[in-house]
Design an enzyme around this catalytic site. Structure first.
Site, short mmCIF file in Angstrom:
data_model
loop_
_atom_site.label_atom_id
_atom_site.label_comp_id
_atom_site.label_asym_id
_atom_site.label_seq_id
_atom_site.Cartn_x
_atom_site.Cartn_y
_atom_site.Cartn_z
NE ARG A 60 -3.77 1.99 2.69
CZ ARG A 60 -3.83 2.64 3.86
NH1 ARG A 60 -3.08 2.24 4.88
NH2 ARG A 60 -4.64 3.66 4.00
CG HIS A 64 -1.22 5.31 -0.23
ND1 HIS A 64 -1.80 5.73 0.95
CD2 HIS A 64 -2.11 4.47 -0.80
CE1 HIS A 64 -3.00 5.18 1.08
NE2 HIS A 64 -3.21 4.40 0.05
CG ASN A 92 -0.38 8.60 3.01
OD1 ASN A 92 -0.70 7.57 2.41
ND2 ASN A 92 0.09 9.67 2.38
CG HIS A 190 -8.44 -3.66 -1.53
ND1 HIS A 190 -9.48 -2.81 -1.79
CD2 HIS A 190 -7.36 -2.85 -1.31
CE1 HIS A 190 -9.07 -1.55 -1.74
NE2 HIS A 190 -7.78 -1.55 -1.46
CG ASP A 250 -7.09 -15.92 -1.80
OD1 ASP A 250 -7.61 -14.78 -1.84
OD2 ASP A 250 -7.17 -16.67 -0.81
#
Length: 324
Positions: A60, A64, A92, A190, A250
């Site tokens: 992440r 960002h 953040n 995600h 997955d």
């Protein structure tokens, strides 16, 4: 899908052109700091197995970083009395892993002072951390230089919000040279990690602004979320983004989205667009390797966003502070 042989060749040629244009190349440090990538990889392989949940924040962080002034390590810079840096921006505030990056930087600086950029370290660490937990591998051409500017307002304005609808997501990605296909694959990140209640609680308690629940959210899933996030103002609690397999790279995330169990409004937005929904339906019926291959292609593309190279920017001595 873009998995045909000719499609791959076209992507490869475009990728090579992009790399040349941006002065990025595989093995950029082979002569200036030949042990750099191994030092980084060895550190990640040693520590991520003991803290596997850190892989998601490190991935992440790379995302960002790239969405604000390009992949230039600006997300790492600390605020000062005169400037609120990207770290201070709402998107953040829940980032983790800065100490991990600092530790890697210290090892690389000891080996080759002033050679390897913080931006490259962020990109390499993200790739290697995902690999350690069994996720896909992607090529990371290096040669990025570190930016000199970090601004919280720019982070707030450029990082896609979890409340975005499909149109806003498409525009945000397009502004960075990424298309809808990239949006689909990069959203797949995600499949690992957690989400804080503050990022989606309005879907549970105040979707219309006058109370009420998001009608697009599966009611059984919503009921379970309410057990964890007990109020609209819960800024502490977090839940798994891909329940049951949040440490595993997955297809679970996409399966949940199709069941109307995407955690964020931006997740749910993916199936409000017919072609995108169709692509996701095809994906969940494909071998997992397809997801890995496509995710890797989009990560390579994202890692080239507005990079600084040549004499632009600097090589920071301390990732948190611009060189004096």
């Amino acid at each position: 899908m873009r998995m045909s042989f000719m499609g791959f060749i076209v992507w490869l040629l475009l990728g090579l052109f992009c790399c040349v244009k941006a002065d990025l190349q595989l093995g950029f440090y082979d002569k200036s700091c030949p042990k750099a990538e191994k030092i980084i990889s060895d550190f990640v392989k040693k520590h991520i197995p003991n803290a596997p949940t850190l892989a998601s924040p490190l991935l992440r962080m790379h995302f960002h970083d790239c969405f604000v002034r390009g992949c230039d390590g600006s997300v790492l810079i600390n605020s000062t009395s005169n400037n609120q840096a990207e770290k201070a921006a709402t998107p953040n505030l829940t980032l983790r892993g800065f100490g991990f990056i600092d530790s890697v930087k210290s090892l690389v600086e000891k080996e080759c002072p002033g050679v390897v950029s913080c931006a490259d370290i962020v990109a390499l660490v993200a790739r290697d951390a995902v690999g350690v937990i069994g996720g896909p591998y992607w090529r990371v051409p290096t040669g990025r230089r570190d930016g000199l500017i970090s601004n919280s307002t720019e982070a707030l304005n450029n990082i896609p919000a979890p409340t975005f609808n499909f149109s806003a997501l498409q525009t945000s990605f397009a502004n960075k040279g990424l298309n809808v296909t990239d949006l689909i694959w990069l959203s797949g990140a995600h499949t690992i990690g957690i989400g804080h209640c503050s990022s989606f609680s309005s879907r549970l308690y105040n979707f219309t602004g006058k109370g009420g629940q998001d009608p697009s959210l599966d009611r059984f899933y919503a009921a379970n979320l309410k057990k964890a996030c007990k109020s609209l103002n819960d800024n502490v609690t977090f839940v798994e983004m891909d329940p049951g397999s949040f440490r595993t790279f997955d297809l679970g995330y996409y399966k949940n989205v199709l069941k109307r169990r995407g955690l964020f409004q931006s997740d749910a937005a993916l199936i409000t667009n017919a072609p995108t929904k169709s692509s996701i339906m095809n994906l969940v019926n494909s071998p997992p390797e397809v997801f890995f291959q496509e995710f890797a292609l989009s990560m390579e593309k994202m890692g080239r966003i507005e990079v600084k190279a040549g004499t632009t920017g600097e090589i920071r001595k301390n990732c948190a502070v611009v060189n004096s």
